[in-house]
Design an enzyme around this catalytic site. Structure first.
Site, PDB file in Angstrom:
ATOM      1  N   GLY A 156       0.859  -1.201   0.000  1.00 52.40           N
ATOM      2  CA  GLY A 156       0.000   0.000   0.000  1.00 52.40           C
ATOM      3  C   GLY A 156       0.883   1.235   0.000  1.00 52.40           C
ATOM      4  O   GLY A 156       2.057   1.170  -0.372  1.00 52.40           O
ATOM      5  N   ILE A 158       2.202   2.959   2.501  1.00 56.55           N
ATOM      6  CA  ILE A 158       3.346   2.910   3.405  1.00 56.55           C
ATOM      7  C   ILE A 158       4.329   1.823   2.960  1.00 56.55           C
ATOM      8  O   ILE A 158       5.543   2.038   2.950  1.00 56.55           O
ATOM      9  CB  ILE A 158       2.890   2.710   4.866  1.00 56.55           C
ATOM     10  CG1 ILE A 158       2.039   3.911   5.323  1.00 56.55           C
ATOM     11  CG2 ILE A 158       4.103   2.541   5.789  1.00 56.55           C
ATOM     12  CD1 ILE A 158       1.354   3.734   6.673  1.00 56.55           C
ATOM     13  N   ARG A 240       0.288  -2.864  12.827  1.00 56.57           N
ATOM     14  CA  ARG A 240      -0.588  -3.039  13.986  1.00 56.57           C
ATOM     15  C   ARG A 240      -0.157  -4.302  14.719  1.00 56.57           C
ATOM     16  O   ARG A 240       0.137  -5.323  14.099  1.00 56.57           O
ATOM     17  CB  ARG A 240      -2.057  -3.171  13.556  1.00 56.57           C
ATOM     18  CG  ARG A 240      -2.742  -1.863  13.164  1.00 56.57           C
ATOM     19  CD  ARG A 240      -2.920  -0.900  14.350  1.00 56.57           C
ATOM     20  NE  ARG A 240      -3.628   0.321  13.996  1.00 56.57           N
ATOM     21  CZ  ARG A 240      -3.043   1.467  13.638  1.00 56.57           C
ATOM     22  NH1 ARG A 240      -1.719   1.555  13.567  1.00 56.57           N
ATOM     23  NH2 ARG A 240      -3.774   2.528  13.359  1.00 56.57           N
ATOM     24  N   GLU A 269      -1.629  -3.347  23.135  1.00 62.68           N
ATOM     25  CA  GLU A 269      -1.112  -2.019  23.424  1.00 62.68           C
ATOM     26  C   GLU A 269      -1.988  -1.286  24.436  1.00 62.68           C
ATOM     27  O   GLU A 269      -3.214  -1.336  24.284  1.00 62.68           O
ATOM     28  CB  GLU A 269      -1.098  -1.239  22.100  1.00 62.68           C
ATOM     29  CG  GLU A 269       0.166  -0.476  21.870  1.00 62.68           C
ATOM     30  CD  GLU A 269       0.227   0.027  20.445  1.00 62.68           C
ATOM     31  OE1 GLU A 269       0.412  -0.791  19.534  1.00 62.68           O
ATOM     32  OE2 GLU A 269       0.070   1.229  20.278  1.00 62.68           O
ATOM     33  N   HIS A 287       4.914   2.980  19.667  1.00 61.79           N
ATOM     34  CA  HIS A 287       3.998   3.397  18.586  1.00 61.79           C
ATOM     35  C   HIS A 287       4.284   4.826  18.109  1.00 61.79           C
ATOM     36  O   HIS A 287       3.483   5.741  18.314  1.00 61.79           O
ATOM     37  CB  HIS A 287       2.526   3.245  19.015  1.00 61.79           C
ATOM     38  CG  HIS A 287       1.586   3.118  17.848  1.00 61.79           C
ATOM     39  ND1 HIS A 287       0.405   2.417  17.911  1.00 61.79           N
ATOM     40  CD2 HIS A 287       1.643   3.602  16.584  1.00 61.79           C
ATOM     41  CE1 HIS A 287      -0.219   2.477  16.734  1.00 61.79           C
ATOM     42  NE2 HIS A 287       0.528   3.203  15.915  1.00 61.79           N
TER      43      HIS A 287
HETATM   44  C1  GLV Z   1      -1.108   5.191  13.401  1.00 53.89           C
HETATM   45  O1  GLV Z   1      -0.821   4.099  13.829  1.00 53.89           O
HETATM   46  C2  GLV Z   1      -2.079   5.441  12.389  1.00 53.89           C
HETATM   47  O2  GLV Z   1      -2.825   4.525  11.974  1.00 53.89           O
HETATM   48  O3  GLV Z   1      -2.161   6.611  11.981  1.00 53.89           O
HETATM   49  C1  GLV Z   2      -1.355   4.024   4.411  1.00 56.16           C
HETATM   50  O1  GLV Z   2      -1.268   5.201   4.074  1.00 56.16           O
HETATM   51  C2  GLV Z   2      -1.419   2.801   3.594  1.00 56.16           C
HETATM   52  O2  GLV Z   2      -2.512   2.517   3.060  1.00 56.16           O
HETATM   53  O3  GLV Z   2      -0.409   2.097   3.447  1.00 56.16           O
END
Ligand code: GLV
Ligand code: GLV
Length: 327
Positions: A156, A158, A240, A269, A287
């Protein structure tokens, strides 16, 4: 009508200033801690909207308590803390903060990777303990990063930003996703292959997780997967916590199925598996993926821009349940 919003925890001031300039009234939970459930349930009553954060479980009970609110702006890209199906049933808009934290989170995943590969946390502790008596040829040897194989689970936003950074290290990239990302493959200057998860686990020197938390990704990395990884491999999780089976990871680190791990997120968490904190071969962060001044400010702007649009009668720009808007 002046809208009245509840903000469940302090966020960067410039975002609140923008909300104020738009003529929206708001109160911010005044304590520097996760808001207690009973306070949340009381404070959302009678509000027109809520700006919430990922430590709050936003479910039917909260929607019942928030008798007027038709928008919850979640200050995070992930929204697994929100029962979106329930919100949609009730016609409540849910928004998130995508895009603006992509680079910061990708950088943090690399921070974990480099720290794990070069044992930064262990070595820092060693030096501070006054144990450093001089350079040694065998002292604190880590692993090379350059020209090795990077496994990216989830391509995705990230995942891709994380993978792009590997070009600077001339790494080979193996990745999984729902489908191949031809655009990334064309742009990446070194070898890159879309593979099955098992192949990725078996062949990668570093494995990093970049999928959202869903029923289908819960414990995606468990005993079976950790056993497939190479004994020198390093696992990174900045996505996560529940995506990785923490008890299985503890076993893997203790018994040497893998070399080390870098974690930013945890199954329960803020609790961390009690054995994890005793193990030297993991780097543990609280986090911090999006935790930069600039990024947290941009997240604030997106969250308030969603609220401002909504109260003007416009579609919130990053609505995660667009069916609500059609309906
Ligand atoms: C952080 O973990 C987010 O989802 O923005
Ligand atoms: C976050 O921005 C993702 O979808 O990877």
């Amino acid at each position: 009508m002046t809208a009245n919003v509840f903000v469940t925890r302090m966020i960067p001031q410039p975002a609140l200033d923008r909300l104020k300039a738009a003529g929206i009234q708001f109160d911010v939970y005044s304590e520097d801690q996760v808001i207690p459930r009973d306070v949340l349930l009381k404070e959302v009553k009678g509000r027109d909207g809520v700006l919430c954060i990922l430590t709050e479980t936003i479910d039917a009970e909260v929607f019942d308590a928030a008798d007027k609110a038709k928008i919850f702006a979640n200050y995070a890209v992930g929204f697994n803390n929100v029962d979106v199906a329930e919100a949609t049933r009730r016609g409540v808009c849910i928004t998130n903060t995508p895009g603006v934290l992509t680079d910061a989170t990708a950088d943090l995943a690399w921070t974990l990777l480099m720290s794990s590969a070069r044992r930064v946390a262990e070595c820092d502790g060693y030096l501070r303990a006054g144990k450093y008596t001089g350079w040694g040829p065998m002292l604190w040897l880590g692993q090379d990063v350059s020209e090795r194989t990077l496994g990216v689970i989830g391509m995705g936003r990230i995942g891709r930003a994380f993978a792009e950074r590997a070009a600077a290290f001339r790494m080979k990239v193996l990745y999984t996703d729902a489908q191949p990302n031809k655009d990334f493959e064309a742009a990446y200057p070194y070898e890159v292959r879309f593979v099955e998860m098992d192949e990725l686990l078996r062949k990668s020197d570093f494995v990093s997780v970049h999928v959202p938390l869903l029923d289908s990704t819960h414990h995606l990395i468990s005993e079976r997967e950790l056993k497939m990884m190479q004994p020198h491999a390093i696992l990174i999780n900045s996505a996560r916590g529940p995506i990785v089976d923490e008890a299985a990871l503890v076993k893997a680190l203790k018994e040497g199925w893998i070399w080390s791990a870098g974690l930013d997120v945890y199954e329960e968490e803020p609790a961390v598996h009690p054995e994890l904190v005793t193990l030297p071969n993991c780097v543990l962060l609280p986090h911090l993926g999006s935790a930069t001044i600039e990024t947290r400010t941009r997240m604030g702007y997106i969250a308030v821009d969603n609220l401002i649009a909504f109260f003007k009668g416009e579609k919130p720009p990053t609505l995660v349940n667009p069916d609500v808007w059609k309906g």
